[in-house]
Design an enzyme around this catalytic site. Structure first.
Site, mmCIF file in Angstrom:
data_model
loop_
_atom_site.group_PDB
_atom_site.id
_atom_site.type_symbol
_atom_site.label_atom_id
_atom_site.label_comp_id
_atom_site.label_asym_id
_atom_site.label_seq_id
_atom_site.Cartn_x
_atom_site.Cartn_y
_atom_site.Cartn_z
ATOM 1 N N PRO A 135 0.660 -1.246 -0.124
ATOM 2 C CA PRO A 135 -0.099 -0.054 -0.028
ATOM 3 C C PRO A 135 0.813 1.187 0.142
ATOM 4 O O PRO A 135 1.728 1.505 0.628
ATOM 5 C CB PRO A 135 -0.772 -0.175 1.229
ATOM 6 N N CYS A 136 0.656 2.119 -0.940
ATOM 7 C CA CYS A 136 1.427 3.250 -1.201
ATOM 8 C C CYS A 136 1.000 4.537 -0.594
ATOM 9 O O CYS A 136 1.788 5.706 -0.751
ATOM 10 C CB CYS A 136 1.669 3.459 -2.690
ATOM 11 N N GLN A 137 0.196 4.575 0.477
ATOM 12 C CA GLN A 137 -0.349 5.727 0.875
ATOM 13 C C GLN A 137 0.518 6.625 1.612
ATOM 14 O O GLN A 137 0.945 7.601 1.816
ATOM 15 C CB GLN A 137 -1.481 5.605 1.923
#
Length: 471
Positions: free
Chosen positions: A200-202
């Site tokens: 997940p890139c958040q």
């Protein structure tokens, strides 16, 4: 009985000078042969045998089951060569000996032990960590890679992944997944193994606009990806994420660990339109190989031939805001408030809120900081690729997500197609009303299949090269 390799040191000349490179390589290979022979006949020191069990045990048995690559004897020689080379470098460094040695290829040194390759090209079997709705897996499948399973914590991913990819979905936090679980999935599948994923890139995204993300748990997920590589030692590894991650310490640690595990690693930023994606998306892509040098894919689409918004979604049924296509529940436009409908009508493709009359400006536009939000409440352009599709691309107020011609924001179907998903891709069961927020998240977080397909083609080509070398 051979002398212990742990006691062996490279001999230097009479004056303490380093030996010729050829002599050094001969010494390495000679010791590799001795230690390999000692292992195979059950002799050698206890430490040597333990070393081989630790480094080769899972690898040798897995290769034997899968019927690919050199035989266990050949791998033993290869690993011995690699281990002795490291010993040599350490000893040479301590004694001031130059260490830039070009080692012989592990396959050429193992020719006596090569196993014949199957008549057909060896298969590649992938497990997709953080699989989401299946964008990366879809691209890999399109390149001919077999997807064995996908892992994700979001239960909304289960239906699209299993329905479209016909592969096993594991509803689990990757932090809790073990190498043994992945080995069990791979056990019945012969061929080369690929561990893929997009953590997940958040925490790494530029859309966070300076927010403090240091306490977020998602920072650890790339570390868990690294752990699973360590526990399974797949033939190939690939990951995709936002470009900003390439500057982060956590990414550099990930790359360093791969190299410590003897992977050849390459990474860089890919631009979607270069790969036929109708979207100006830039992403960091990494590929790693246990079988020698591998390179990230290079796009072959020229700028004059970039795929446009109109080419991708121009033939979908016309909708007004708040309307739904009766034949496709994902092709549904969000209802606009009266003022947002007026803003939409006042917007031109590629323009900004500066095109609006004064009475339509939002409070944020009246502030000095409003200049940095010019793409918000914007329309796309027909004859260009779209801007980056986000998790809220159905919302007119969160970016340039207004339809180029119709007075509405993008539908979920249009967003999915601009991400590279085929029109028939299913995100929810038939008859179920899709949630804008849930499905929008799946679409915006997906790896565009075009990137997965390009990576899959690189890996398949590498497998072909390996097959020819071993033939």
């Amino acid at each position: 009985m051979p002398v212990s390799a742990l006691q062996w040191q490279p001999s230097l000349g009479p004056g303490g000078e380093p030996p010729a490179e050829g002599q050094v390589l001969w010494a390495i290979w000679e010791r590799a042969s001795l230690i390999s022979h000692a292992y195979l006949v059950g002799r050698g020191t206890r430490t040597e045998r333990g070393l081989h069990r630790e480094m080769n045990g899972r690898r040798l048995s897995a290769l034997a089951r899968r019927g690919v690559g050199p035989s266990p004897e050949a791998w033993c020689r290869s690993w011995a060569l690699s281990w002795l080379a490291r010993q040599l470098r350490c000893a040479a460094r301590d004694k001031g000996v130059p260490t830039r040695l070009r080692l012989p290829s592990t396959t050429s040194g193992c020719s006596r032990y090569r196993d014949p390759m199957p008549a057909s090209e060896p298969k590649v079997s992938a497990i997709d960590l953080f699989c989401g709705a299946g964008g990366l897996s879809l691209g890999l499948q399109q390149a001919g890679v077999r997807v064995a399973a996908g892992v994700d914590l979001d239960p909304a991913c289960a239906y699209p992944f299993e329905r479209n990819l016909r592969a096993k979905f594991i509803h689990e936090n990757v932090a809790n997944v073990t190498g043994r679980q992945l080995e069990a999935i791979w056990r019945s599948r012969k061929g080369y193994r690929l561990l893929a994923g997009c953590a997940p890139c958040q925490p790494f995204s530029s859309h966070r606009r300076g927010a403090d993300t240091s306490s977020e748990q998602n920072w650890d997920l790339l570390t868990h990806f690294s752990r699973l590589v360590d526990e399974t030692l797949p033939d190939f590894v690939t990951m995709e994420n936002v470009t900003r991650l390439g500057k982060m310490t956590v990414f550099r640690s990930f790359v360093d660990h791969l190299r410590e595990l003897d992977y050849a690693v390459d990474y860089g930023n890919l631009y979607g339109p270069d790969f036929g994606l109708p979207q100006e998306r830039r992403r960091l892509v990494l590929v790693a190989s246990k079988h020698g040098v591998i390179r990230i894919p290079v796009g072959d689409t020229s700028k004059n031939n970039y795929k446009t918004v109109q080419q991708e979604i121009g033939k979908l049924p016309v909708l007004g805001h708040g309307e739904v296509d009766p034949n496709d529940s994902l092709h549904a436009a969000r209802r606009l408030t009266p003022i947002n409908l007026d803003r939409m009508r006042a917007s031109r493709p590629g323009g900004t809120w500066r095109d609006w009359p004064e009475e339509l400006l939002a409070p944020c536009h009246r502030k000095s900081s409003g200049a940095s939000f010019q793409a918000f409440y914007g329309r796309m352009v027909w004859d260009s690729p779209s801007p980056t599709i986000t998790t809220q691309s159905y919302n007119f107020g969160t970016g340039r997500f207004g339809h180029p011609q119709q007075d509405r924001s993008l539908t979920l179907r249009e967003a999915a197609m601009l991400q590279g998903f085929p029109r028939e891709y299913e995100f929810v069961p038939a008859g179920e009303r899709p949630s804008m927020q849930s499905v929008g998240r799946l679409i915006g977080n997906a790896v565009p299949p075009a990137f997965g397909r390009a990576v899959g083609n690189v890996i398949r080509e590498k497998v072909r090269v390996i097959s020819k070398e071993l033939a």
